[in-house]
Structures are given as C-alpha cells and as structure tokens.
Motif scaffolding. Sequence first.
Motif, PDB file in Angstrom:
ATOM      1  N   SER A  47      -8.080 -18.347 -48.307  1.00 21.73           N
ATOM      2  CA  SER A  47      -6.772 -17.768 -48.626  1.00 21.73           C
ATOM      3  C   SER A  47      -6.102 -18.557 -49.751  1.00 21.73           C
ATOM      4  O   SER A  47      -5.483 -17.980 -50.649  1.00 21.73           O
ATOM      5  N   VAL A  77     -13.707 -12.267 -47.218  1.00 22.65           N
ATOM      6  CA  VAL A  77     -12.787 -11.342 -46.557  1.00 22.65           C
ATOM      7  C   VAL A  77     -11.937 -12.074 -45.523  1.00 22.65           C
ATOM      8  O   VAL A  77     -10.789 -11.687 -45.248  1.00 22.65           O
ATOM      9  N   TYR A 117     -12.377  -4.166 -44.818  1.00 24.57           N
ATOM     10  CA  TYR A 117     -11.008  -4.517 -45.214  1.00 24.57           C
ATOM     11  C   TYR A 117     -10.667  -3.818 -46.511  1.00 24.57           C
ATOM     12  O   TYR A 117     -11.418  -3.888 -47.474  1.00 24.57           O
ATOM     13  N   MET A 118      -9.539  -3.097 -46.484  1.00 28.23           N
ATOM     14  CA  MET A 118      -9.090  -2.370 -47.665  1.00 28.23           C
ATOM     15  C   MET A 118      -7.649  -2.771 -47.982  1.00 28.23           C
ATOM     16  O   MET A 118      -6.723  -2.322 -47.321  1.00 28.23           O
ATOM     17  N   PRO A 119      -7.435  -3.664 -48.960  1.00 27.51           N
ATOM     18  CA  PRO A 119      -6.075  -4.134 -49.258  1.00 27.51           C
ATOM     19  C   PRO A 119      -5.201  -3.024 -49.809  1.00 27.51           C
ATOM     20  O   PRO A 119      -5.687  -2.051 -50.354  1.00 27.51           O
ATOM     21  N   HIS A 127     -12.884  -7.143 -53.483  1.00 22.84           N
ATOM     22  CA  HIS A 127     -13.431  -7.157 -52.117  1.00 22.84           C
ATOM     23  C   HIS A 127     -14.690  -6.303 -52.051  1.00 22.84           C
ATOM     24  O   HIS A 127     -14.699  -5.146 -52.469  1.00 22.84           O
ATOM     25  N   ILE A 146      -6.752 -17.602 -53.407  1.00 22.74           N
ATOM     26  CA  ILE A 146      -6.073 -16.442 -53.997  1.00 22.74           C
ATOM     27  C   ILE A 146      -4.868 -16.885 -54.824  1.00 22.74           C
ATOM     28  O   ILE A 146      -4.708 -16.494 -55.982  1.00 22.74           O
ATOM     29  N   GLN A 154      -7.515 -11.199 -60.171  1.00 24.98           N
ATOM     30  CA  GLN A 154      -7.835 -10.213 -59.141  1.00 24.98           C
ATOM     31  C   GLN A 154      -8.802 -10.754 -58.091  1.00 24.98           C
ATOM     32  O   GLN A 154      -9.590 -11.663 -58.352  1.00 24.98           O
ATOM     33  N   THR A 155      -8.736 -10.153 -56.907  1.00 29.92           N
ATOM     34  CA  THR A 155      -9.722 -10.401 -55.861  1.00 29.92           C
ATOM     35  C   THR A 155     -10.480  -9.108 -55.621  1.00 29.92           C
ATOM     36  O   THR A 155      -9.894  -8.103 -55.194  1.00 29.92           O
ATOM     37  N   SER A 175      -8.392 -13.024 -46.182  1.00 21.95           N
ATOM     38  CA  SER A 175      -7.368 -11.971 -46.135  1.00 21.95           C
ATOM     39  C   SER A 175      -7.075 -11.464 -44.732  1.00 21.95           C
ATOM     40  O   SER A 175      -5.981 -11.003 -44.456  1.00 21.95           O
ATOM     41  N   ILE A 176      -8.061 -11.554 -43.842  1.00 25.78           N
ATOM     42  CA  ILE A 176      -7.855 -10.990 -42.498  1.00 25.78           C
ATOM     43  C   ILE A 176      -7.830 -12.059 -41.394  1.00 25.78           C
ATOM     44  O   ILE A 176      -7.406 -11.774 -40.282  1.00 25.78           O
TER      45      ILE A 176
END
Length: 238
Positions: free
Chosen positions: A150, A133, A236-238, A230, A153, A227-228, A136-137
């Motif tokens: 990162s 995670v 975390y919600m993309p 999570h 991805i 795809q990623t 992404s954050i």
Amino acid sequence: MALVTGANQGIGKEIAKKLSEKGIKVIGTSTTINGVKIINQYLKKNGFGFVLNLKDTDSILEKMKEIYKKNYSIDILINNAGIKSDNLLVYMNSREWENVIKINLTSIFYMSKSVIRSMIKNKYGRIITIGSVIGSIGNRGQVNYSASKSGLIGFHKSLALEVASKGITVNIVAPGLIDTQLTKKLNILQYKKHLSNIPMQRLGTTKEIADAVMFLSSEKASYITGQTLHINGGMYMP
C-alpha cells in the motif's frame, strides 16, 4: 539498459527475459550466487547478474555506484523483488514486520533514488514496481505485506509528480494470484478458496505480468504515469 531486482525466478525472470529478447541489455539481481548463475545463464551475452541484499541499504548504494562507475546507464528500473512473512498481528514480531518493510518498501526508495539523477540528466526513464492486489484490499495475516504494498502507491504517485516533466514515468503493476512457486505450495482447499474469489476462475501467469511491464516500459506508455495497473482476473476492480 534495464535493471530488474529478483530476476532469478518467477515474475522477475520473465520480465528480464522479455526485455532481453527485445534487445535491451539487462542487469538482474539475486540474493544468492546460485541465483546470479541462473540470471547469467539465460541472459547470456545480453546482460549479467549480481548479488544484491535489499535489506542492506549501504549495500544498495555501493552496488549502484559500482554500476554507474562502469558507465552503465539505467533507463528502466524494475523493482520486482519482494518477500512475505505472514502472521496475525497479535503474533507478529518486530523482525517479521521490519524485514518485509525493508525489502518491499524501503529498498524501493534507495533503488529509485540511485537511478533518478541519471534519468533526469538523460530526460528519459521508466520506473516500474511490482505491487500487489493485497495493497488495495488487505488480507488477514499480512498487515506487514499489505502495508508495504500500500505504501508503494503513495510513493509512486508522489515521485511521478516530481519527475513527470523530465520524461520519466513511474508506475506500479499490481498482480493478483499468479501461478508461481509460491502458489504451487497451496493445498487443494486453499487453491479452491482463492479461485472462488477470481471471476476469471484461473490464476494469472508470469507472462501476463511481464507483458504489462513491457507495455509500461515502452514508448506506447509515454503518457501514463502515477498509475497502478491491476492484473487480477477481476478479483479487485478499483
């Protein structure tokens, strides 16, 4: 046959065990001889472990050539092994940066490259990498770790496009905070702080991550690529 890096403990061990239970032969890697002994112990006759130094690119290529010379065909590659070397950027030295990038990102290039030709030839393959995670954050004190996760991805999206027509899927499973040896080192204040960021108010389990990997490695996920996924309890919600 499946290959799982970092299979001597935590998430990697759980993944390797589940693959083995499904009747899939597994090759597990560890950086130490003791780690290999652990792998051999739980895999028994359904696979084996070997020492692999993911910082040494020459070693990766040599070891993978040895595997293919023995007529083992890797249909499922699980890039699980990874490290952290946390520090604020102003204090971070080049070794802390380079080691994390080498193991968490560069090794994925070499591992994937070493199996991709065989997968293309067989018109089948699964490449699944354990991300985070944090890719992404972001996170304070983890510019190296965040950059490495990162970077995965973009790598996986591009590779997915290159091999999608060959029957090969390429995906990431990105865990949040998982109950492993690393989280057990948190003190009570750190634990409560992390928990406050998770809507489900609990840590994830290695089994939950392994279950997701099992799904992505199965025929049920044959139309999922690039795809990623999570798995973080809602933090975390993309």
